[in-house]
Design a protein around this motif. Structure first.
Motif, mmCIF file in Angstrom:
data_model
loop_
_atom_site.group_PDB
_atom_site.id
_atom_site.type_symbol
_atom_site.label_atom_id
_atom_site.label_comp_id
_atom_site.label_asym_id
_atom_site.label_seq_id
_atom_site.Cartn_x
_atom_site.Cartn_y
_atom_site.Cartn_z
ATOM 1 N N ALA A 199 0.830 -1.204 0.000
ATOM 2 C CA ALA A 199 0.000 0.000 0.000
ATOM 3 C C ALA A 199 0.868 1.258 0.000
ATOM 4 O O ALA A 199 0.359 2.377 0.081
ATOM 5 N N GLY A 200 2.185 1.042 -0.086
ATOM 6 C CA GLY A 200 3.106 2.179 -0.132
ATOM 7 C C GLY A 200 3.243 2.915 1.189
ATOM 8 O O GLY A 200 3.523 4.106 1.228
ATOM 9 N N ILE A 201 3.045 2.183 2.284
ATOM 10 C CA ILE A 201 3.137 2.834 3.596
ATOM 11 C C ILE A 201 4.367 2.334 4.335
ATOM 12 O O ILE A 201 4.626 1.134 4.378
ATOM 13 N N ASP A 202 5.082 3.235 4.922
ATOM 14 C CA ASP A 202 6.269 2.883 5.683
ATOM 15 C C ASP A 202 5.879 2.659 7.147
ATOM 16 O O ASP A 202 5.050 3.382 7.692
ATOM 17 N N VAL A 203 6.456 1.629 7.774
ATOM 18 C CA VAL A 203 6.112 1.338 9.171
ATOM 19 C C VAL A 203 7.328 1.483 10.082
ATOM 20 O O VAL A 203 8.218 0.653 10.062
ATOM 21 N N PRO A 204 7.375 2.540 10.885
ATOM 22 C CA PRO A 204 8.493 2.685 11.829
ATOM 23 C C PRO A 204 8.461 1.570 12.870
ATOM 24 O O PRO A 204 7.387 1.069 13.221
ATOM 25 N N ASP A 205 9.649 1.224 13.361
ATOM 26 C CA ASP A 205 9.773 0.103 14.298
ATOM 27 C C ASP A 205 8.937 0.253 15.563
ATOM 28 O O ASP A 205 8.438 -0.737 16.107
ATOM 29 N N ASP A 206 8.794 1.473 16.032
ATOM 30 C CA ASP A 206 8.137 1.635 17.338
ATOM 31 C C ASP A 206 6.635 1.396 17.271
ATOM 32 O O ASP A 206 5.952 1.454 18.283
ATOM 33 N N LEU A 207 6.109 1.099 16.085
ATOM 34 C CA LEU A 207 4.688 0.770 15.989
ATOM 35 C C LEU A 207 4.438 -0.726 16.162
ATOM 36 O O LEU A 207 3.307 -1.189 16.133
ATOM 37 N N ILE A 208 5.499 -1.484 16.276
ATOM 38 C CA ILE A 208 5.372 -2.927 16.489
ATOM 39 C C ILE A 208 5.541 -3.209 17.973
ATOM 40 O O ILE A 208 6.652 -3.199 18.499
ATOM 41 N N LEU A 209 4.453 -3.461 18.679
ATOM 42 C CA LEU A 209 4.536 -3.739 20.111
ATOM 43 C C LEU A 209 4.421 -5.239 20.359
ATOM 44 O O LEU A 209 3.350 -5.736 20.693
ATOM 45 N N ALA A 210 5.522 -5.954 20.138
ATOM 46 C CA ALA A 210 5.499 -7.391 20.415
ATOM 47 C C ALA A 210 5.911 -7.577 21.870
ATOM 48 O O ALA A 210 7.041 -7.907 22.195
ATOM 49 N N CYS A 211 4.959 -7.372 22.722
ATOM 50 C CA CYS A 211 5.208 -7.201 24.154
ATOM 51 C C CYS A 211 4.900 -8.451 24.960
ATOM 52 O O CYS A 211 4.915 -8.430 26.187
ATOM 53 N N GLY A 212 4.598 -9.554 24.286
ATOM 54 C CA GLY A 212 4.129 -10.751 24.986
ATOM 55 C C GLY A 212 2.646 -10.937 24.705
ATOM 56 O O GLY A 212 1.994 -10.042 24.162
ATOM 57 N N TYR A 213 2.130 -12.117 25.058
ATOM 58 C CA TYR A 213 0.740 -12.410 24.727
ATOM 59 C C TYR A 213 -0.257 -11.898 25.763
ATOM 60 O O TYR A 213 -1.344 -11.461 25.422
ATOM 61 N N ALA A 214 0.124 -11.967 27.036
ATOM 62 C CA ALA A 214 -0.843 -11.704 28.103
ATOM 63 C C ALA A 214 -1.570 -10.375 27.927
ATOM 64 O O ALA A 214 -0.992 -9.381 27.496
ATOM 65 N N GLY A 215 -2.861 -10.376 28.253
ATOM 66 C CA GLY A 215 -3.682 -9.181 28.137
ATOM 67 C C GLY A 215 -3.068 -7.985 28.850
ATOM 68 O O GLY A 215 -3.009 -6.884 28.297
ATOM 69 N N GLU A 216 -2.584 -8.212 30.061
ATOM 70 C CA GLU A 216 -2.030 -7.083 30.826
ATOM 71 C C GLU A 216 -0.831 -6.465 30.109
ATOM 72 O O GLU A 216 -0.591 -5.270 30.172
ATOM 73 N N LYS A 217 -0.042 -7.335 29.446
ATOM 74 C CA LYS A 217 1.140 -6.819 28.774
ATOM 75 C C LYS A 217 0.740 -5.921 27.607
ATOM 76 O O LYS A 217 1.341 -4.874 27.381
#
Lengths: 335, 335
Positions: free
Chosen positions: A214-232
Motif C-alpha cells: 500500500a506504499g506505507i512505511d512502518v516505523p519500528d516503534d509501531l510494532i509492540l510485540a510485548c508478549g501475549y498476556a492481556g495485561e502486557k
DNA sequence: CTGAAAGCGCTAACAC
DNA sequence: GTGTTAGCGCTTTCAG
C-alpha cells in the motif's frame, strides 16, 4: 468392596483359564478359536462382576500403547480449546487414547510434561504451540516416540501450521482498507506476541508486506510485540507516546482482552475512532464494536493434517501450511 | 534406536543391582540407606542414557496410581476451559497426574470414558457437568474408585456446585432493574438449557423468584429451555410468537451465541431495545452491547473445594455450594 | 549398605 | 478348542 477382579477371578468363576478370559475380553477370541459357548459364559461373568481390564498390565505386555499425547499451552482459549476437543475426537475415532496436558507456555513445564507422557508409554506426542518444540522432539527421539509440531514450527519433527504470513497480510489489508478514510496520518500498530516466536514474526512480516504494497512505511516503534498476556498488551499501549492509533493489528485473543480494556478505558471502544483486527477467532470478540475482522485458523483442517502426517510418517522439516479463514466482522465486507 | 532402557540396563551400566537403581530413581534411596556414591553413579548413568521410568510397570506393582481423571463436557468454552486448566494445575501441585476427557454432554460417552479411566487405574474421577452423574459414580464404586460431582449434582457421590438459584435470582433482579424503563409491558424471557438439568431448573427457580419479589407473573411460554446449543436458542427465539422481549436471561454462553445471532439478525443488537444477562462468564461476551451482567461461576473456589473434599473424604449427598460472582457489564452498576 | 527374587495383571507362544 | 507358562519393567520384602 475387596480387590479389583482380575482375569484369574473371572476364569475361576467361569470355569475356564485366564488366557481364554484374556482372549475373550480383548476381542481376539475368534482368532484363538474359542467356542462361542465359553465366550458367552466369560462375558456374562465379567459383566456381572463389573470387571474392567487393567490397561497398565495389558500395555506392559504389548509393544504399542495406542496412547497419544498432546502438550498444549492453555485450555482456556477458544483456539486451543477447539484444538484439544478436535484432537480428542479424532484420536478416539481411530481407537487411540488421547491424553492432553496443559503447560502455560512454559518451556520447562513443556519438557517435564513431555517426559511424563513418555513415562506413560505414549506412542506419539503432538507438541502444540510449544515454546521450545525441538526440546520436546529430542525427549521423544531418545525414547523412540513419534512427535509432531502443531501451530509452531520446529526443525526436528514434521510441522503442521497455519499460513501466518499470508493470513496476517490479508487481515492487514482489510484493516488498511477499513481505516482509510479515518486514518488521517494516525498510525497503524501491531500489538501482542513475542518477537522470538515464529508465528509472531511471520505475522509481522505479513503486516509489513501489506503496508509495503500500500506504499506505507512502518516505523519500528509501531510494532509492540510485548508478549501475549492481556495485561502486557494493555501496559504496552498505555506506555506508547505518540499519536493515537487509527488501527490495531492484535496478535491473539489473549492480547485482545488487554487491547479492548485499554480502548474502553480511553472511551474509544464504541465511538468508531479506533478500528482493530485480530489474528485469532472468538465468536464474541467478533461482535465487539471496532473489530473489522479476524483471521480464523482452520482447526479441523490442521488436525486432519496432523493425523495424516501420523499415518503417512512425515520427516523432520516437512511442513504442512494450512490457509486461514478471514472472518469479516461488524459489516465489513470483502470489497 | 533400540529398545527403551530399563532399570536392568542402568544397573549393569552403573555396576549395581536393579533394586538399587529402582530405589535411587524413585527417591526412596535415603530411606533404603543406599550410599550417596552409588546414588550419584546411578543418576549420572540414567541421565546420560535418557532413561525414563515405565510408569505402567511401576503402577502395576503399587497400589495407588496417583492418576486423577476428569470427565468434562467441552474444552471449547471458557467456563469448562478454566475448570480443566485449574484442575490440571491443582492436581500437579499435589503430585498427581491429571487425565481429562471430553464427552460432549453425551451420557453414553461419559460412561464409556469413565470405564476407560477406570481401566487406566485412576484413583479418582471428577465428573464435571455430567449428564448422568450417578451412572459414573456407580461405575467408580464397582471399581473401588473415588468419585466427586462438579457443576451438576448427583445423589451417589459428594457434589461441588455453584449457587445457581441464588446467582440467577440476583442476575434476574439486575435485568429487571435495568429494563424497568424500557419494558412497557414487553416480556422478560428465559432462554437455553434443558429443563431436566438440575442447574437449569435451579436457575429457572431463581428467575421466577426474582420476578415474584418484583410482583411480576411469568407465563410458562416465556421459559424457553430448548437445549444449550446456540442453534437451538436461535431457533426457539425465532419460533416464538409474541411481543418482542424487553430482556433475555440467557442460560449459558453456549446459548448466548445463538441469542446474539438472533438479536443481530433482527437489528436489535446495538439499538438498546433488548437487554440481556447471561448465567456464565466470557470476557468478550461481557462487552457485547445490551449485555447488562453475567453471573460468573467461581472456578478457583470450586476446584479448591473439590480437592478439599478429596482430602477430607466426603460422603454421598454432601454438597458444597459456591456463590457466584455477579459481573456488571456495559456500565450497569449495583444500584 | 546391597542384591536376589517374588509377583503386580495381562498376553501370546506353545503344548495338549 | 483350551490350558500352561514365561515374561513385560518395576517395587519391595527379606536375607545377607
Amino acid at each position: 468392596m475387596g480387590r479389583r477382579k482380575t482375569i484369574y477371578d473371572i476364569a475361576e468363576l467361569a470355569n475356564t483359564s485366564p488366557s481364554a478370559v484374556s482372549a475373550v475380553l480383548n476381542g481376539s477370541w475368534e482368532k484363538r478359536r474359542i467356542s462361542r459357548d465359553t465366550a458367552n459364559r466369560v462375558m456374562a461373568v465379567a459383566e456381572e462382576h463389573g470387571y474392567e481390564r487393567n490397561i497398565q498390565a495389558s500395555l506392559l505386555r504389548r509393544s504399542r500403547s495406542n496412547i497419544v499425547g498432546m502438550v498444549i499451552p492453555k485450555y482456556d482459549d477458544r483456539y486451543f480449546g477447539m484444538i484439544a476437543e478436535r484432537f480428542e475426537q479424532l484420536a478416539r475415532d481411530r481407537g487411540l487414547f488421547p491424553v492432553i496436558t496443559c503447560t502455560q507456555r512454559d518451556g520447562d513445564l513443556e519438557a517435564r510434561a513431555a517426559r511424563e507422557l513418555v513415562s506413560y508409554q505414549v506412542d506419539t506426542i503432538i507438541a502444540t504451540g510449544a515454546t521450545d518444540p525441538d526440546r520436546i522432539t529430542e525427549i521423544c527421539r531418545a525414547a523412540g516416540v513419534v512427535s509432531i509440531n502443531l501451530d509452531l514450527p520446529g526443525s526436528a519433527a514434521p510441522t503442521v501450521i497455519s499460513d501466518n504470513r499470508g493470513g496476517a497480510k490479508e487481515l492487514t489489508a482489510l484493516l488498511l482498507r477499513t481505516c482509510n478514510e479515518t486514518a488521517q496520518g494516525r498510525p497503524m500498530m501491531f500489538v501482542g506476541g513475542r518477537p522470538s516466536d515464529a508465528n509472531t514474526s511471520a505475522r509481522i512480516d505479513g503486516f509489513l508486506e501489506a503496508h509495503a504494497e500500500a506504499g506505507i512505511d512502518v516505523p519500528d516503534d509501531l510494532i509492540l510485540a510485548c508478549g501475549y498476556a492481556g495485561e502486557k498488551a494493555f501496559a504496552a499501549l498505555d506506555a506508547f507516546r505518540g499519536p493515537e492509533p487509527a488501527g490495531l493489528f492484535v496478535n491473539s485473543t489473549i492480547s485482545l482482552e488487554g487491547v479492548v480494556r485499554w480502548l474502553k478505558k480511553n472511551g474509544r471502544l464504541d465511538d468508531g475512532s479506533t478500528r482493530f483486527a485480530c489474528f485469532d477467532w472468538d465468536p464474541f470478540a467478533a461482535l465487539i464494536p471496532g473489530n473489522v475482522g479476524m483471521a480464523r485458523q482452520d482447526v479441523p483442517r490442521m488436525l486432519d493434517a496432523v493425523f495424516q502426517v501420523l499415518e503417512d510418517g512425515g520427516k523432520p522439516g516437512d511442513t504442512v501450511l494450512v490457509p486461514c479463514i478471514l472472518e469479516y466482522c461488524n459489516d465489513t465486507t470483502a470489497g
